[in-house]
Design a protein around this motif. Sequence first.
Motif, mmCIF file in Angstrom:
data_model
loop_
_atom_site.group_PDB
_atom_site.id
_atom_site.type_symbol
_atom_site.label_atom_id
_atom_site.label_comp_id
_atom_site.label_asym_id
_atom_site.label_seq_id
_atom_site.Cartn_x
_atom_site.Cartn_y
_atom_site.Cartn_z
ATOM 1 N N GLU A 1 94.026 -2.582 39.495
ATOM 2 C CA GLU A 1 95.341 -2.484 38.854
ATOM 3 C C GLU A 1 95.182 -1.945 37.438
ATOM 4 O O GLU A 1 94.335 -2.416 36.680
ATOM 5 C CB GLU A 1 96.013 -3.863 38.855
ATOM 6 C CG GLU A 1 97.202 -4.046 37.925
ATOM 7 C CD GLU A 1 98.396 -3.112 38.175
ATOM 8 O OE1 GLU A 1 98.788 -2.944 39.343
ATOM 9 O OE2 GLU A 1 98.907 -2.534 37.194
ATOM 10 N N PHE A 2 96.031 -0.979 37.110
ATOM 11 C CA PHE A 2 95.980 -0.325 35.805
ATOM 12 C C PHE A 2 96.307 -1.297 34.673
ATOM 13 O O PHE A 2 95.657 -1.299 33.633
ATOM 14 C CB PHE A 2 96.972 0.839 35.807
ATOM 15 C CG PHE A 2 96.872 1.718 34.613
ATOM 16 C CD1 PHE A 2 95.875 2.667 34.508
ATOM 17 C CD2 PHE A 2 97.777 1.596 33.573
ATOM 18 C CE1 PHE A 2 95.772 3.470 33.390
ATOM 19 C CE2 PHE A 2 97.679 2.391 32.453
ATOM 20 C CZ PHE A 2 96.678 3.340 32.361
ATOM 21 N N LEU A 3 97.314 -2.142 34.871
ATOM 22 C CA LEU A 3 97.727 -3.067 33.812
ATOM 23 C C LEU A 3 96.885 -4.347 33.861
ATOM 24 O O LEU A 3 96.022 -4.502 34.724
ATOM 25 C CB LEU A 3 99.219 -3.353 33.920
ATOM 26 C CG LEU A 3 100.093 -2.095 33.726
ATOM 27 C CD1 LEU A 3 101.565 -2.407 33.919
ATOM 28 C CD2 LEU A 3 99.869 -1.471 32.350
ATOM 29 N N ASP A 4 97.177 -5.294 32.950
ATOM 30 C CA ASP A 4 96.304 -6.468 32.832
ATOM 31 C C ASP A 4 96.781 -7.651 33.663
ATOM 32 O O ASP A 4 96.385 -8.777 33.431
ATOM 33 C CB ASP A 4 96.189 -6.876 31.357
ATOM 34 C CG ASP A 4 97.539 -7.248 30.769
ATOM 35 O OD1 ASP A 4 98.560 -7.105 31.488
ATOM 36 O OD2 ASP A 4 97.585 -7.654 29.596
ATOM 37 N N ARG A 5 97.672 -7.420 34.622
ATOM 38 C CA ARG A 5 98.223 -8.510 35.431
ATOM 39 C C ARG A 5 98.719 -7.977 36.767
ATOM 40 O O ARG A 5 98.948 -6.782 36.905
ATOM 41 C CB ARG A 5 99.385 -9.147 34.680
ATOM 42 C CG ARG A 5 100.369 -8.104 34.176
ATOM 43 C CD ARG A 5 101.409 -8.671 33.278
ATOM 44 N NE ARG A 5 102.316 -9.498 34.044
ATOM 45 C CZ ARG A 5 103.546 -9.808 33.655
ATOM 46 N NH1 ARG A 5 104.007 -9.383 32.509
ATOM 47 N NH2 ARG A 5 104.306 -10.566 34.401
ATOM 48 N N VAL A 6 98.891 -8.871 37.714
ATOM 49 C CA VAL A 6 99.473 -8.438 38.990
ATOM 50 C C VAL A 6 100.993 -8.452 38.836
ATOM 51 O O VAL A 6 101.526 -9.068 37.904
ATOM 52 C CB VAL A 6 99.026 -9.342 40.175
ATOM 53 C CG1 VAL A 6 97.519 -9.431 40.249
ATOM 54 C CG2 VAL A 6 99.644 -10.732 40.101
ATOM 55 N N THR A 7 101.677 -7.776 39.749
ATOM 56 C CA THR A 7 103.148 -7.660 39.740
ATOM 57 C C THR A 7 103.736 -7.581 38.325
ATOM 58 O O THR A 7 104.478 -8.460 37.896
ATOM 59 C CB THR A 7 103.805 -8.847 40.499
ATOM 60 O OG1 THR A 7 103.277 -10.077 39.988
ATOM 61 C CG2 THR A 7 103.588 -8.761 41.979
ATOM 62 N N PRO A 8 103.379 -6.525 37.599
ATOM 63 C CA PRO A 8 103.893 -6.396 36.232
ATOM 64 C C PRO A 8 105.432 -6.430 36.236
ATOM 65 O O PRO A 8 106.061 -5.947 37.167
ATOM 66 C CB PRO A 8 103.392 -5.012 35.786
ATOM 67 C CG PRO A 8 102.282 -4.668 36.709
ATOM 68 C CD PRO A 8 102.559 -5.354 38.003
ATOM 69 N N GLY A 9 105.977 -7.034 35.196
ATOM 70 C CA GLY A 9 107.446 -7.105 35.117
ATOM 71 C C GLY A 9 107.976 -8.445 35.589
ATOM 72 O O GLY A 9 109.070 -8.857 35.250
ATOM 73 N N MET A 10 107.156 -9.160 36.382
ATOM 74 C CA MET A 10 107.585 -10.467 36.875
ATOM 75 C C MET A 10 107.321 -11.527 35.794
ATOM 76 O O MET A 10 106.433 -11.329 34.948
ATOM 77 C CB MET A 10 106.755 -10.793 38.118
ATOM 78 C CG MET A 10 107.189 -12.032 38.858
ATOM 79 S SD MET A 10 106.044 -12.352 40.205
ATOM 80 C CE MET A 10 106.688 -11.314 41.490
ATOM 81 N N ASP A 11 108.068 -12.621 35.809
ATOM 82 C CA ASP A 11 107.836 -13.754 34.900
ATOM 83 C C ASP A 11 106.317 -14.005 34.802
ATOM 84 O O ASP A 11 105.639 -14.181 35.819
ATOM 85 C CB ASP A 11 108.551 -14.977 35.480
ATOM 86 C CG ASP A 11 108.538 -16.152 34.525
ATOM 87 O OD1 ASP A 11 109.598 -16.435 33.953
ATOM 88 O OD2 ASP A 11 107.469 -16.771 34.370
ATOM 89 N N LEU A 12 105.802 -13.997 33.572
ATOM 90 C CA LEU A 12 104.344 -14.011 33.362
ATOM 91 C C LEU A 12 103.669 -15.250 33.962
ATOM 92 O O LEU A 12 102.607 -15.160 34.585
ATOM 93 C CB LEU A 12 104.038 -13.909 31.860
ATOM 94 C CG LEU A 12 102.575 -13.730 31.498
ATOM 95 C CD1 LEU A 12 101.980 -12.498 32.167
ATOM 96 C CD2 LEU A 12 102.411 -13.618 29.983
ATOM 97 N N GLU A 13 104.308 -16.409 33.782
ATOM 98 C CA GLU A 13 103.726 -17.655 34.311
ATOM 99 C C GLU A 13 103.595 -17.572 35.841
ATOM 100 O O GLU A 13 102.584 -17.987 36.420
ATOM 101 C CB GLU A 13 104.648 -18.821 33.929
ATOM 102 C CG GLU A 13 104.084 -20.175 34.303
ATOM 103 C CD GLU A 13 105.069 -21.306 34.016
ATOM 104 O OE1 GLU A 13 106.266 -21.036 33.809
ATOM 105 O OE2 GLU A 13 104.618 -22.464 34.025
#
Length: 467
Positions: A204-216
């Motif tokens: 994944e390019f960004l630092d999290r899965v499913t970017p845009g979703m509630d971080l927690e």
Amino acid sequence: MADTFDAVVIGGGPGGYNTAIRLGQLGLSAACIDKRGAFGGTCLNVGCIPSKALLHASERFHEAQTEFAKLGIKTKVELDLPAMMAQKTKVVGELTKGVEYLLKKNKAEAIVGEARIIAPGKIEVKGADGKTRTLAAKNIIIATGSDVAPLPGVEIDEKQIVSSTGAIALTSVPKRLLVVGAGVIGLELGSVWKRLGSDVTVVEFLDRVTPGMDLEVSKAFQRILTKQGFAFQLSTKVTGVEKKKNGLAVTVEPAAGGEKSVIEADVMLVAIGRRPFTGNLGLETVGVALDKRGRVITDNHYRTNVAGIYAVGDCREGPMLAHKAEDEGVAVAEIIAGKAGHVNYDTIPSVVYTFPEVATVGKSEEELKAANIAYKVGKFPFTANARAKTIVATDGFVKILADAKTDKVLGCAIIGPEAGNLIAEVVLAMEFGASSEDIARTCHSHPTLTEAVRQAAMGVEGWTMQM
Ligand code: FAD
Ligand code: NAI
């Protein structure tokens, strides 16, 4: 001579077919054109439906292998992949035929062929046999949907390097599956093949899965998937892929640049998003304006800059979801019929159909913070829900966000069993402008997973009782 309709819809997906059905219901003559040969669009043919059929079947397979023993059931489980795929194909066939039936029932003509706008109010349709037919319409609705976003320098062959379309039709279980993109498609189809036996690595390019979703929620989601055996390489990009004798050599490097490394895989799934599909439509002939991302620009009545031409669904702005396309289809048909069609974009739910499912609606905590809106949070874990215990599915929680002053529900995120169904209650509550107390004081049957939603709503005012 051209056949004349009140409205012609180009595209037979959830946006298009629902527009045509609603037009028919409202007494307008309509035609719905799709070049695919089967109605239902991406959703029914290669998207929502086949992926959910495989998610269901693979989940049962995995459950039988790993969970049944916990319930005192001994089984010997064997995979019959061709039969699993055949069941998926059967469901798709039944549902696409069902759409044709619904169009007919509502007196909308279903036309198979590729449509082009050749002049204002004029459409040419080219059939598979090469024959053309000209249609005239007071209103044209563009509902041509979206297509896979390509990864530069990577050619999709739908066998070894696949998009979602190839990933729902593999003929054997790849030993090593590399997924590019930790979005909805990557995690859903990654789950299918993980359960059927693949080793799955997600880049994944960004630092999290499913970017845009509630971080927690997105962090909890990643933790649960990691526990299931997914390997994640976040903040990483794919820079090249080479076909070798015994598989693929995929070159990756840190998203910010740095040292390259190679991941070996048998199959690579490219799932880095979708882009609007408006090619070969003749939009330039009549001057329909597109935005920078290629989406048809419309106003809030779905009108383009050209009188009598509208657009709905994935080809215009907004989330690329079947139910969003459907709602816009209903609204545009009502607007064309002189009614007050409207879509409430604040209450469009979004569901990831993994196990556990993840469902969200409204605002996330991050969005509320960014908008400077004071909010309260109520949370309840499935570990404390009686029904979740009985079905041995206690991972996850319900989180409800409400306005600190008015208590109006502003958002909800659920990660847990049946989250996709559970969110419907909150969507309805938000549609009616309900407060968290409205949900908290509504009687919920026991023992159900819905009680977790109620307990989370109670938590907004600090009176969660079952924890
Ligand atoms: P589409 O469904 O893409 O339909 C457009 C149609 O227009 C196509 O059939 C195309 O053949 C036709 N067309 C295009 N140009 C022409 C032309 N010139 N002439 C004639 N016909 C033309 N969404 C969800 O809400 N839930 C899910 O679970 C879900 N799962 C998905 C899983 C996958 C693998 C994928 C890829 C997508 C998924 N989606 C899901 C997204 C969903 O499929 C889309 O949001 C939805 O299909 C959009 O509907 P639409 O009518 O705008 O376009
Ligand atoms: P997505 O937008 O959900 O996820 C794409 C992911 O790829 C993002 O996390 C993004 O950061 C990442 N990415 C982008 N470029 C990259 C690169 N070069 N290298 C590595 N990672 C990269 O898109 P996805 O999963 O392809 O799905 C497309 C759309 O289809 C979704 O946005 C959704 O609207 C729809 N869909 C909906 C489903 C549902 O409702 N359950 C299921 C499947 C699809």
